[in-house]
Design an enzyme around this catalytic site. Structure first.
Site, PDB file in Angstrom:
ATOM      1  N   PHE A 150       0.959  -1.085  -0.074  1.00  0.00           N
ATOM      2  CA  PHE A 150      -0.065   0.050  -0.058  1.00  0.00           C
ATOM      3  C   PHE A 150       0.866   1.257   0.107  1.00  0.00           C
ATOM      4  O   PHE A 150       0.469   2.317  -0.434  1.00  0.00           O
ATOM      5  CB  PHE A 150      -0.914   0.055   1.195  1.00  0.00           C
ATOM      6  CG  PHE A 150      -0.248   0.371   2.380  1.00  0.00           C
ATOM      7  CD1 PHE A 150       0.118   1.673   3.051  1.00  0.00           C
ATOM      8  CD2 PHE A 150       0.204  -0.697   3.471  1.00  0.00           C
ATOM      9  CE1 PHE A 150       0.798   1.838   4.031  1.00  0.00           C
ATOM     10  CE2 PHE A 150       0.836  -0.331   4.373  1.00  0.00           C
ATOM     11  CZ  PHE A 150       1.193   0.914   5.097  1.00  0.00           C
ATOM     12  N   ARG A 178      -5.950  -1.703  -0.130  1.00  0.00           N
ATOM     13  CA  ARG A 178      -6.142  -0.387   0.496  1.00  0.00           C
ATOM     14  C   ARG A 178      -6.261   0.950  -0.335  1.00  0.00           C
ATOM     15  O   ARG A 178      -6.799   1.646   0.177  1.00  0.00           O
ATOM     16  CB  ARG A 178      -5.196  -0.214   1.563  1.00  0.00           C
ATOM     17  CG  ARG A 178      -5.035  -1.317   2.651  1.00  0.00           C
ATOM     18  CD  ARG A 178      -3.921  -1.001   3.779  1.00  0.00           C
ATOM     19  NE  ARG A 178      -3.814  -2.087   4.727  1.00  0.00           N
ATOM     20  CZ  ARG A 178      -2.868  -2.065   5.984  1.00  0.00           C
ATOM     21  NH1 ARG A 178      -2.066  -1.278   5.795  1.00  0.00           N
ATOM     22  NH2 ARG A 178      -2.994  -3.191   6.483  1.00  0.00           N
ATOM     23  N   SER A 227       5.756  -6.935   4.205  1.00  0.00           N
ATOM     24  CA  SER A 227       6.247  -7.035   5.510  1.00  0.00           C
ATOM     25  C   SER A 227       7.114  -8.547   5.393  1.00  0.00           C
ATOM     26  O   SER A 227       6.853  -9.336   4.553  1.00  0.00           O
ATOM     27  CB  SER A 227       4.989  -7.383   6.569  1.00  0.00           C
ATOM     28  OG  SER A 227       4.431  -8.789   6.354  1.00  0.00           O
ATOM     29  N   CYS A 282       9.642   1.867   3.426  1.00  0.00           N
ATOM     30  CA  CYS A 282      10.581   0.906   3.943  1.00  0.00           C
ATOM     31  C   CYS A 282      11.937   1.494   3.929  1.00  0.00           C
ATOM     32  O   CYS A 282      12.759   0.718   4.781  1.00  0.00           O
ATOM     33  CB  CYS A 282      10.495  -0.504   3.055  1.00  0.00           C
ATOM     34  SG  CYS A 282      11.339   0.008   1.360  1.00  0.00           S
ATOM     35  N   GLU A 384       9.706  -3.375  13.235  1.00  0.00           N
ATOM     36  CA  GLU A 384       9.504  -2.170  12.238  1.00  0.00           C
ATOM     37  C   GLU A 384       8.155  -1.341  12.641  1.00  0.00           C
ATOM     38  O   GLU A 384       7.188  -2.247  12.874  1.00  0.00           O
ATOM     39  CB  GLU A 384       9.358  -2.563  11.024  1.00  0.00           C
ATOM     40  CG  GLU A 384       9.030  -1.735   9.925  1.00  0.00           C
ATOM     41  CD  GLU A 384       8.990  -1.875   8.410  1.00  0.00           C
ATOM     42  OE1 GLU A 384       9.512  -1.451   7.612  1.00  0.00           O
ATOM     43  OE2 GLU A 384       8.506  -3.211   8.266  1.00  0.00           O
TER      44      GLU A 384
END
Length: 499
Positions: A150, A178, A227, A282, A384
């Protein structure tokens, strides 16, 4: 009014048939703004069938002809840039200016991929043996798929799709449910640019659609960003079914601040890299590592002062530094991490919880949070967060600072700020991460270099964009040839050798 989105199949918008939908929220208001269909296995398998059929023609086109489609696509996107950025911002929550950056970094990979006539050239050796020539070909894999996150709804789909298409593959994109509108807009522009229908497809869905892509034997390769637990699942499942896979997961990016660094420059870098896009990157810097107590005290004071002047606002507010998080769940997750940092004994210098924006009280807003005296064993350092939370971990010396990112389970990116070339060079060579910035806070390489993290930030042998992307989306065929010269040499029963 709540709109109903579609899939994109065979060059057209196609309504979902599964009867299952997901909600797409406006992060600024917390209200549902659209419904997205979630494909089942049957729908996904049909899309793969259509892509497989379309790839035959597309793969037969010359690389230069395919490149011309990409070049026309670039112009069409430029013409629609403002509308795409606005749609991206409205679904994701990043500011419009940041949305333009999201799109631009994707277009740079399209520009790179348009060089495929050169990039996909094979090798040739004349007279490798007496009268024998050897040459290699790079050929498309067939149908490949991308599963994208997303947080970059334009950039990551283009990072995956552009090299894949340039190399002659058909592409099936499964974007995040999303914020799926921008991938659908890009799909229409690809067809308008001359891409044959069925070569680029968008299937919206959840786990059922993903698992279909991972297990269907007609999908030759999978590219994923998300992830780490899901990246590891996608990689292991895809490879177990004989597919190539490049899967990129989470990150915990550190910035080392040496005593000789320009602290004003460092502060600007940390504010932008830590809080930009509400930390939903990220490559966001989420850990600052000042070396020495004096450096740390001065840095924390400057950060606290600068944070006080940040403006959190609606994504269409031109004066906002960053907007809302993508979902209510994301907001709750950030609040839980801040609470855990307090419980574990970190010093909460700035508390961003409970932030509200006038007129958008139900939006998913988190203010900037700053922790000092974080230790490596705390959750806010180990995990994270993916939100506007910056942790300061104080290091006594350079060697301790070097160990922090090197020993962390993630190895995506890292930065060091210093005026000393010897220190920077030593750090760049020794640190155990995939990407390094020297006085650069977010070291995302330009499109013609490879992007990829190490350790639990990346799974697979080849990285995103750059030369690795051409290798990933093609397979090499080597041809050894000799033309009869009229001389009969008789049968040979030993392995051929060069003479």
């Amino acid at each position: 009014m709540v709109s109903e989105l579609t899939h994109f199949v065979q060059g057209e918008k196609v309504h979902g048939r599964s009867g299952v939908f997901g909600d797409v929220y406006d992060p600024n208001t917390g209200r549902v703004q659209a419904r997205v269909p979630l494909a089942d296995r049957t729908e996904t398998e049909q899309i793969i069938t259509d892509a497989e059929r379309a790839q035959v023609e597309w793969g037969s086109w010359s690389p230069q002809r395919r490149a011309r489609v990409l070049l026309r696509f670039l112009q069409l996107v430029e013409d629609e840039r403002a509308n795409i950025a606005k749609a991206l911002s409205a679904e994701h929550g990043k500011t419009v200016a940041d949305a333009h950056g999201d799109l631009q970094r994707g277009l740079e990979v399209v520009e790179f991929a348009a060089g495929v006539p050169h990039l996909s050239k094979g090798e040739f050796t004349d007279n490798a043996g007496t009268g024998i020539d050897v040459h290699s070909l790079r050929q498309p894999l067939g149908v490949v798929a991308g599963i994208t996150p997303f947080n970059f709804p334009a950039m990551i789909p283009l990072w995956k799709a552009a090299p894949a298409l340039a190399c002659g593959n058909a592409f099936v994109l499964k974007p995040s449910e999303r914020d799926p509108s921008v991938p659908l807009m890009l799909a229409e522009l690809f067809v308008e640019a001359g891409l044959p229908p069925g070569v680029f497809n968008v299937v919206n869905g959840g786990k059922e659609a993903v698992d279909t892509l991972l297990t269907d034997p007609r999908i030759a390769a999978i590219g994923f960003v998300g992830s780490t637990p899901i990246a590891q699942y996608v990689y292991s499942t895809a490879t177990a079914h004989g597919k190539r896979a490049q899967c990129f997961g989470g990150a915990k990016n550190h910035m080392i601040v040496m005593p000789d660094a320009d602290l004003d420059q460092v502060t600007d870098a940390l504010i932008g890299a830590g809080y930009g896009s509400a930390g939903e990157r990220c490559m966001a810097v989420s850990v600052a590592v000042p070396v020495g107590e004096e450096t740390a005290d001065a840095l924390v004071a400057k950060l606290k002062d600068r944070i006080a002047g940040l403006r959190v606002g609606a994504s269409d507010d031109p004066d906002a530094d960053f907007g809302p998080l993508v979902s209510r769940e994301a907001l709750q997750r950030v609040d839980e991490y801040v609470a855990s940092g307090v419980e574990e004994g970190a010093d909460l210098v700035v508390d961003g919880r409970g932030h509200t924006v006038p007129g958008h009280e139900e939006g998913f807003f988190a203010g900037p949070s700053l922790f000092d005296r974080v230790t490596p064993d705390m959750r806010i350092h180990r995990e994270e967060i993916f939100g506007p939370v910056l942790s300061v971990v104080r290091a006594a010396d350079y060697e301790e600072a070097l160990r922090l990112p090197s020993e962390h389970e993630y190895g995506n990116g890292v930065a060091i700020f210093t005026r000393d070339g010897d220190t920077a060079r030593d750090f760049s060579h020794r640190v155990n991460t995939g990407m390094v910035g020297v006085n650069v806070p977010i070291p995302v390489p330009i499109a013609y270099h490879n992007f990829g993290g190490w350790k639990r930030s990346g799974f697979g042998d080849l990285n995103q964009h750059g030369p690795d992307s051409i290798r990933f989306y093609t397979r090499t065929k080597t041809v050894t040839s000799r033309w009869p010269s009229g001389v009969k040499e008789g049968a040979e029963f030993t392995i051929p050798v060069v003479r």
